[in-house]
Design a protein around this motif. Structure first.
Motif, PDB file in Angstrom:
ATOM      1  N   PRO A 174       0.798  -1.225   0.000  1.00 15.44           N
ATOM      2  CA  PRO A 174       0.000   0.000   0.000  1.00 15.44           C
ATOM      3  C   PRO A 174       0.833   1.279   0.000  1.00 15.44           C
ATOM      4  O   PRO A 174       0.373   2.305  -0.484  1.00 15.44           O
ATOM      5  CB  PRO A 174      -0.846  -0.106   1.271  1.00 15.44           C
ATOM      6  N   SER A 175       2.069   1.236   0.498  1.00 24.20           N
ATOM      7  CA  SER A 175       2.912   2.431   0.494  1.00 24.20           C
ATOM      8  C   SER A 175       3.515   2.705  -0.875  1.00 24.20           C
ATOM      9  O   SER A 175       4.054   3.778  -1.116  1.00 24.20           O
ATOM     10  CB  SER A 175       4.020   2.295   1.538  1.00 24.20           C
ATOM     11  N   GLY A 176       3.469   1.717  -1.782  1.00 21.32           N
ATOM     12  CA  GLY A 176       3.995   1.905  -3.136  1.00 21.32           C
ATOM     13  C   GLY A 176       5.489   1.762  -3.250  1.00 21.32           C
ATOM     14  O   GLY A 176       6.074   2.174  -4.254  1.00 21.32           O
ATOM     15  N   ASP A 177       6.132   1.155  -2.257  1.00 19.20           N
ATOM     16  CA  ASP A 177       7.585   1.011  -2.288  1.00 19.20           C
ATOM     17  C   ASP A 177       8.089   0.214  -3.488  1.00 19.20           C
ATOM     18  O   ASP A 177       9.173   0.441  -3.980  1.00 19.20           O
ATOM     19  CB  ASP A 177       8.083   0.334  -1.012  1.00 19.20           C
ATOM     20  N   ARG A 178       7.280  -0.735  -3.977  1.00 19.05           N
ATOM     21  CA  ARG A 178       7.698  -1.596  -5.081  1.00 19.05           C
ATOM     22  C   ARG A 178       7.227  -1.092  -6.445  1.00 19.05           C
ATOM     23  O   ARG A 178       7.459  -1.731  -7.459  1.00 19.05           O
ATOM     24  CB  ARG A 178       7.200  -3.010  -4.858  1.00 19.05           C
ATOM     25  N   LEU A 179       6.558   0.049  -6.469  1.00 19.21           N
ATOM     26  CA  LEU A 179       5.959   0.546  -7.699  1.00 19.21           C
ATOM     27  C   LEU A 179       6.975   0.670  -8.835  1.00 19.21           C
ATOM     28  O   LEU A 179       6.698   0.306  -9.963  1.00 19.21           O
ATOM     29  CB  LEU A 179       5.264   1.887  -7.448  1.00 19.21           C
ATOM     30  N   ASN A 180       8.143   1.169  -8.547  1.00 22.72           N
ATOM     31  CA  ASN A 180       9.161   1.347  -9.579  1.00 22.72           C
ATOM     32  C   ASN A 180      10.352   0.429  -9.330  1.00 22.72           C
ATOM     33  O   ASN A 180      11.495   0.822  -9.521  1.00 22.72           O
ATOM     34  CB  ASN A 180       9.596   2.805  -9.635  1.00 22.72           C
ATOM     35  N   ALA A 181      10.067  -0.796  -8.882  1.00 20.66           N
ATOM     36  CA  ALA A 181      11.139  -1.718  -8.492  1.00 20.66           C
ATOM     37  C   ALA A 181      12.015  -2.107  -9.650  1.00 20.66           C
ATOM     38  O   ALA A 181      11.697  -2.111 -10.771  1.00 20.66           O
ATOM     39  CB  ALA A 181      10.534  -2.979  -7.889  1.00 20.66           C
TER      40      ALA A 181
END
Length: 181
Positions: A174-181
């Motif tokens: 939900p925090s989006g940490d992996r969005l641009n992994a």
């Protein structure tokens, strides 16, 4: 993901090139069902599946056009009608079930009891077993759903009752940490 539209005679060479280029990034091929599970885990909607003809942006948690934009724009009037301002509108939510239970049936209704009868308060729009989370996940449109996170409701489908807990639509990262992994 991306959708690419090309001439049919160019498909095979493009496919080969994409697979070769993707090897450097450990890219893998996935099918449509895997894509549907991944998008549901993130709370990403499919128009017409996770929405209906009455769904407005603020029902999906996208309030910017309604609250921030002051100038006129096409569709503005529709966002401020009496219907659009009702407090009991169906809103996008996540639905979780107790550990070990089966995924909710798509189309099942969230129900409340009133006058000895069951009344619909919305429905399940998408439901999958999440291999990433090791449990079922679902999206739904539920009355006043955004204000009801943490509330357990009854779910009814084909005469059978169960329960689900209303949650945020995004079940994974939900925090989006992996969005641009």
């Amino acid at each position: 993901s991306y959708e690419v539209s090309i001439r049919a005679d160019r498909a095979e060479p493009l496919w080969a090139h994409l697979r070769q280029a993707g090897q450097a990034f450990d890219a893998v091929l996935i099918g449509l069902e895997a894509l549907m599970i991944l998008r549901a885990e993130k709370g990403f909607i499919v128009i017409g599946k996770d929405t209906d003809g009455t769904t407005l942006p603020h029902d999906l948690g996208v309030a910017g056009p309604r609250t921030k934009r002051q100038s006129e724009f096409v569709g503005r009037r529709s966002l401020f009608t009496e219907e659009a301002s009702r407090g009991d509108r169906l809103q996008l939510v996540g639905l979780t079930v107790p550990q070990g239970e089966a995924p909710l049936p798509t189309g099942a209704h969230g129900v409340k009891r009133s006058d000895g009868r069951l009344h619909s308060q919305g429905f399940v729009t998408s439901s999958y077993q999440s291999p990433t989370l090791g449990q079922p996940i679902a999206l739904g449109l539920i009355e006043r759903g955004a204000a009801r996170h943490g509330e357990t409701i009854e779910i009814q489908h084909l005469g059978k009752l169960g329960t689900a807990t209303i949650a945020a639509p995004c079940a994974y990262d939900p925090s989006g940490d992996r969005l641009n992994a």
